[in-house]
Design a protein around this motif. Structure first.
Motif, PDB file in Angstrom:
ATOM      1  N   VAL A 153       0.830  -1.206   0.000  1.00 15.19           N
ATOM      2  CA  VAL A 153       0.000   0.000   0.000  1.00 15.19           C
ATOM      3  C   VAL A 153       0.867   1.259   0.000  1.00 15.19           C
ATOM      4  CG1 VAL A 153      -1.747   1.301   1.253  1.00 15.19           C
ATOM      5  CG2 VAL A 153      -1.900  -1.197   1.135  1.00 15.19           C
ATOM      6  N   TYR A 154       1.866   1.310   0.898  1.00  7.43           N
ATOM      7  CA  TYR A 154       2.633   2.562   0.964  1.00  7.43           C
ATOM      8  C   TYR A 154       3.612   2.718  -0.194  1.00  7.43           C
ATOM      9  CZ  TYR A 154       6.695   0.383   3.473  1.00  7.43           C
ATOM     10  OH  TYR A 154       7.787  -0.355   3.845  1.00  7.43           O
ATOM     11  N   HIS A 155       3.918   1.643  -0.908  1.00  6.76           N
ATOM     12  CA  HIS A 155       4.696   1.811  -2.139  1.00  6.76           C
ATOM     13  C   HIS A 155       3.855   2.491  -3.215  1.00  6.76           C
ATOM     14  CE1 HIS A 155       7.671  -1.649  -1.032  1.00  6.76           C
ATOM     15  NE2 HIS A 155       8.060  -0.464  -0.568  1.00  6.76           N
ATOM     16  N   ARG A 156       2.550   2.396  -3.072  1.00  2.03           N
ATOM     17  CA  ARG A 156       1.654   3.036  -4.033  1.00  2.03           C
ATOM     18  C   ARG A 156       1.239   4.432  -3.589  1.00  2.03           C
ATOM     19  NH1 ARG A 156      -2.133  -0.240  -3.500  1.00  2.03           N
ATOM     20  NH2 ARG A 156      -3.675   1.037  -2.418  1.00  2.03           N
ATOM     21  N   THR A 157       1.039   4.628  -2.278  1.00  2.00           N
ATOM     22  CA  THR A 157       0.535   5.914  -1.778  1.00  2.00           C
ATOM     23  C   THR A 157       1.624   6.790  -1.169  1.00  2.00           C
ATOM     24  OG1 THR A 157       0.058   4.988   0.415  1.00  2.00           O
ATOM     25  CG2 THR A 157      -1.667   4.808  -1.270  1.00  2.00           C
ATOM     26  N   TYR A 158       2.803   6.203  -0.892  1.00  2.00           N
ATOM     27  CA  TYR A 158       3.926   6.911  -0.255  1.00  2.00           C
ATOM     28  C   TYR A 158       3.603   7.398   1.155  1.00  2.00           C
ATOM     29  CZ  TYR A 158       5.599   6.916  -5.050  1.00  2.00           C
ATOM     30  OH  TYR A 158       5.991   6.525  -6.312  1.00  2.00           O
ATOM     31  N   GLN A 159       2.615   6.797   1.794  1.00  2.00           N
ATOM     32  CA  GLN A 159       2.269   7.126   3.174  1.00  2.00           C
ATOM     33  C   GLN A 159       2.910   6.077   4.095  1.00  2.00           C
ATOM     34  OE1 GLN A 159      -1.945   7.018   2.338  1.00  2.00           O
ATOM     35  NE2 GLN A 159      -2.131   9.232   2.628  1.00  2.00           N
ATOM     36  N   VAL A 160       4.213   6.170   4.222  1.00  2.00           N
ATOM     37  CA  VAL A 160       4.982   5.122   4.893  1.00  2.00           C
ATOM     38  C   VAL A 160       4.650   5.036   6.384  1.00  2.00           C
ATOM     39  CG1 VAL A 160       7.295   4.275   5.426  1.00  2.00           C
ATOM     40  CG2 VAL A 160       6.839   5.350   3.207  1.00  2.00           C
ATOM     41  N   ILE A 161       4.734   6.169   7.080  1.00  2.00           N
ATOM     42  CA  ILE A 161       4.564   6.163   8.538  1.00  2.00           C
ATOM     43  C   ILE A 161       3.184   5.665   8.958  1.00  2.00           C
ATOM     44  CG2 ILE A 161       4.552   7.588  10.615  1.00  2.00           C
ATOM     45  CD1 ILE A 161       7.313   7.044   9.473  1.00  2.00           C
ATOM     46  N   PRO A 162       2.102   6.194   8.434  1.00  2.00           N
ATOM     47  CA  PRO A 162       0.788   5.696   8.895  1.00  2.00           C
ATOM     48  C   PRO A 162       0.553   4.225   8.579  1.00  2.00           C
ATOM     49  CG  PRO A 162       0.540   7.178   7.033  1.00  2.00           C
ATOM     50  CD  PRO A 162       1.941   7.312   7.492  1.00  2.00           C
ATOM     51  N   LEU A 163       1.070   3.733   7.447  1.00  2.00           N
ATOM     52  CA  LEU A 163       0.876   2.312   7.125  1.00  2.00           C
ATOM     53  C   LEU A 163       1.714   1.419   8.035  1.00  2.00           C
ATOM     54  CD1 LEU A 163      -1.034   1.146   4.999  1.00  2.00           C
ATOM     55  CD2 LEU A 163      -0.536   3.555   4.618  1.00  2.00           C
ATOM     56  N   LEU A 164       2.909   1.862   8.389  1.00  2.00           N
ATOM     57  CA  LEU A 164       3.693   1.108   9.368  1.00  2.00           C
ATOM     58  C   LEU A 164       3.015   1.097  10.732  1.00  2.00           C
ATOM     59  CD1 LEU A 164       7.381   2.122   8.541  1.00  2.00           C
ATOM     60  CD2 LEU A 164       6.244  -0.057   8.072  1.00  2.00           C
ATOM     61  N   LEU A 165       2.344   2.192  11.070  1.00  2.00           N
ATOM     62  CA  LEU A 165       1.593   2.229  12.324  1.00  2.00           C
ATOM     63  C   LEU A 165       0.429   1.248  12.305  1.00  2.00           C
ATOM     64  CD1 LEU A 165       1.496   6.043  13.197  1.00  2.00           C
ATOM     65  CD2 LEU A 165       2.578   4.223  14.507  1.00  2.00           C
ATOM     66  N   VAL A 166      -0.191   1.073  11.132  1.00  2.00           N
ATOM     67  CA  VAL A 166      -1.271   0.087  11.019  1.00  2.00           C
ATOM     68  C   VAL A 166      -0.751  -1.303  11.380  1.00  2.00           C
ATOM     69  CG1 VAL A 166      -2.790  -1.103   9.391  1.00  2.00           C
ATOM     70  CG2 VAL A 166      -2.605   1.394   9.332  1.00  2.00           C
ATOM     71  N   ALA A 167       0.388  -1.693  10.791  1.00  2.00           N
ATOM     72  CA  ALA A 167       0.971  -2.995  11.105  1.00  2.00           C
ATOM     73  C   ALA A 167       1.368  -3.085  12.574  1.00  2.00           C
ATOM     74  CB  ALA A 167       2.186  -3.241  10.211  1.00  2.00           C
ATOM     75  N   THR A 168       1.962  -2.010  13.087  1.00  2.00           N
ATOM     76  CA  THR A 168       2.399  -2.006  14.491  1.00  2.00           C
ATOM     77  C   THR A 168       1.236  -2.201  15.448  1.00  2.00           C
ATOM     78  OG1 THR A 168       4.254  -0.543  13.962  1.00  2.00           O
ATOM     79  CG2 THR A 168       3.568  -0.654  16.264  1.00  2.00           C
ATOM     80  N   LEU A 169       0.149  -1.493  15.207  1.00  2.00           N
ATOM     81  CA  LEU A 169      -1.013  -1.604  16.091  1.00  2.00           C
ATOM     82  C   LEU A 169      -1.620  -2.998  16.050  1.00  2.00           C
ATOM     83  CD1 LEU A 169      -2.738   1.851  15.466  1.00  2.00           C
ATOM     84  CD2 LEU A 169      -1.466   1.117  17.486  1.00  2.00           C
ATOM     85  N   TRP A 170      -1.656  -3.616  14.863  1.00  2.00           N
ATOM     86  CA  TRP A 170      -2.188  -4.982  14.789  1.00  2.00           C
ATOM     87  C   TRP A 170      -1.298  -5.954  15.546  1.00  2.00           C
ATOM     88  CZ3 TRP A 170      -6.750  -6.539  14.437  1.00  2.00           C
ATOM     89  CH2 TRP A 170      -7.692  -5.959  13.582  1.00  2.00           C
ATOM     90  N   TYR A 171       0.011  -5.800  15.419  1.00  2.00           N
ATOM     91  CA  TYR A 171       0.923  -6.661  16.179  1.00  2.00           C
ATOM     92  C   TYR A 171       0.717  -6.476  17.679  1.00  2.00           C
ATOM     93  CZ  TYR A 171       3.645  -8.101  12.083  1.00  2.00           C
ATOM     94  OH  TYR A 171       4.042  -8.655  10.891  1.00  2.00           O
ATOM     95  N   VAL A 172       0.528  -5.237  18.117  1.00  2.00           N
ATOM     96  CA  VAL A 172       0.315  -4.964  19.542  1.00  2.00           C
ATOM     97  C   VAL A 172      -0.977  -5.612  20.030  1.00  2.00           C
ATOM     98  CG1 VAL A 172      -0.176  -3.144  21.219  1.00  2.00           C
ATOM     99  CG2 VAL A 172       1.669  -2.843  19.569  1.00  2.00           C
ATOM    100  N   VAL A 173      -2.035  -5.504  19.234  1.00  2.00           N
ATOM    101  CA  VAL A 173      -3.325  -6.086  19.621  1.00  2.00           C
ATOM    102  C   VAL A 173      -3.211  -7.604  19.755  1.00  2.00           C
ATOM    103  CG1 VAL A 173      -5.683  -6.524  18.834  1.00  2.00           C
ATOM    104  CG2 VAL A 173      -4.729  -4.225  18.668  1.00  2.00           C
TER     105      VAL A 173
END
Length: 288
Positions: free
Chosen positions: A244-264
């Protein structure tokens, strides 16, 4: 006897001042000024850090909320959970076998078990995955089937992670078996139980109390460790957000999405680990 009794001095009356002093005594709690000051400083720092994260527009929390439950992310999360469960099941099955080999009286079996654990604990998991991913360079065909068609990225990830986890699971299971008192084995032998029944009915149920805590840590570590399979294009949670972020260049918010799922997920697994540990600690006084 009566003469000796007459020569004893009369008993002294109790000092009334001592009783009054005891009544006036009070317990003064120890002052922990330094501890309270340190705790207050830590809370202030945590509040400042949390405030900076929430109010920093660069985190783009609206984008995080937008992609948090998208189909691509949930599909990647599902593959991550499936891969974690399969690798742990296969890894502990193989690890239990290796632990039995290491505890065997047969020197050859001991050497085989020890050699496996030594080899797979000595090489990084990334190297192992890349090796299995390029196994076609060594064996272009297996049983008449081209290796490229036989071993896809997901299969390579399962093989590589399972073989790696089995080495650590073997040591966890071996430590749990060694924690069982020798008298338990002798009692089982006196009842005429065979080696497999002794292991299955006597040893492993008691060893679980020592196996569960490190096994729970391994489960959480495996969940997070599956993110490394993104290097071989397996569409797990991390690889899904990368697409997704390779297409939208929104690196930080997409990494936060993965981080939050791992935390949950890791938080839920930690809660489950707590209850499993308490289950196997029944009757020992350590259940809490």
């Amino acid at each position: 006897m009566s003469a000796q009794t007459d020569t004893l001095p009369p008993a002294l009356p109790a000092d009334p001042l001592e009783d009054n002093d005891a009544d006036r005594l009070r317990i003064v709690p120890v002052r922990r000024t330094g501890q309270w000051t340190a705790a207050a400083a830590v809370l202030v720092l945590l509040a400042l850090a949390l405030n900076s994260v929430i109010r920093n527009d660069a985190f783009q929390w609206d984008v995080v909320g937008e992609y948090f439950t998208t189909t691509a992310v949930l599909r990647g999360l599902g593959l991550t959970l499936w891969l974690t469960a399969l690798v742990m099941a296969l890894g502990f099955a193989l690890g239990t076998l290796l632990a039995v080999l290491r505890l065997s009286a047969n020197r050859v079996l001991q050497a085989v078990g020890w050699g496996y654990v030594w080899l797979f604990r000595s090489t990084p998991i990334l190297v192992q995955l890349l090796f299995w991913f390029n196994i076609g360079a060594l064996y272009p065909e297996i049983l008449g089937v081209r290796t490229v068609n036989l071993l896809g990225p997901v299969t390579v990830a399962v093989i590589g992670l399972t073989l790696h986890e089995a080495a650590y699971a073997a040591e966890v299971v071996r430590g749990g078996i060694l924690s069982v008192e020798r008298g338990q084995l002798e009692a089982a032998q006196s009842l005429g139980l065979g080696p497999w029944r002794r292991l299955h009915r006597i040893v492993l149920p008691q060893a679980m109390r020592s196996i569960v805590p490190p096994a729970g840590n391994m489960l959480i570590g495996t969940l997070k460790g599956t993110s490394i399979v993104s290097i071989i294009a397996v569409q797990d949670l991390l690889y899904s957000v990368q697409l997704v972020y390779h297409r939208t260049y929104q690196v930080i918010p997409l990494l936060l999405v993965a981080t939050l799922w791992y935390v949950v997920v890791t938080s839920l697994l930690s809660v489950g680990q707590h209850y499993v540990e308490r289950y196997y600690a029944r009757g020992t006084g350590d259940a809490r």
